[in-house]
Design a protein around this motif. Structure first.
Motif: not given
Length: 65
Positions: A20-27, A48-49, A52-57
């Motif tokens: 799990q990667v948690w990112l809360n940085h709108p800028e 963004f996903h 950065w090749d992130l899965d939205n699980g």
């Protein structure tokens, strides 16, 4: 989009261990995508996903308001 997650559940050894990667940085999201997160949060998040090749699980609502 949850390919790696499903591979791990099936013990198929995905190339990248899901975590799990948690990112809360709108800028940061806006800077990376070129899409203003505050105007189009869904489009910015989706892009963004992809970048950065992130899965939205998870159950995340990614539509623009």
């Amino acid at each position: 989009m949850r390919t790696r997650y499903l591979q791990a559940l099936k013990c198929e050894s995905p190339g990248v261990i899901p975590h799990q990667v948690w990112l809360n940085h709108p800028e940061f999201v806006s800077d990376c995508t070129g899409i203003d997160y505050y105007d189009r949060p869904g489009s910015a998040s989706k892009r963004f996903h992809e970048i950065w090749d992130l899965d939205n699980g998870g159950p995340v609502h990614l539509d623009d308001r």
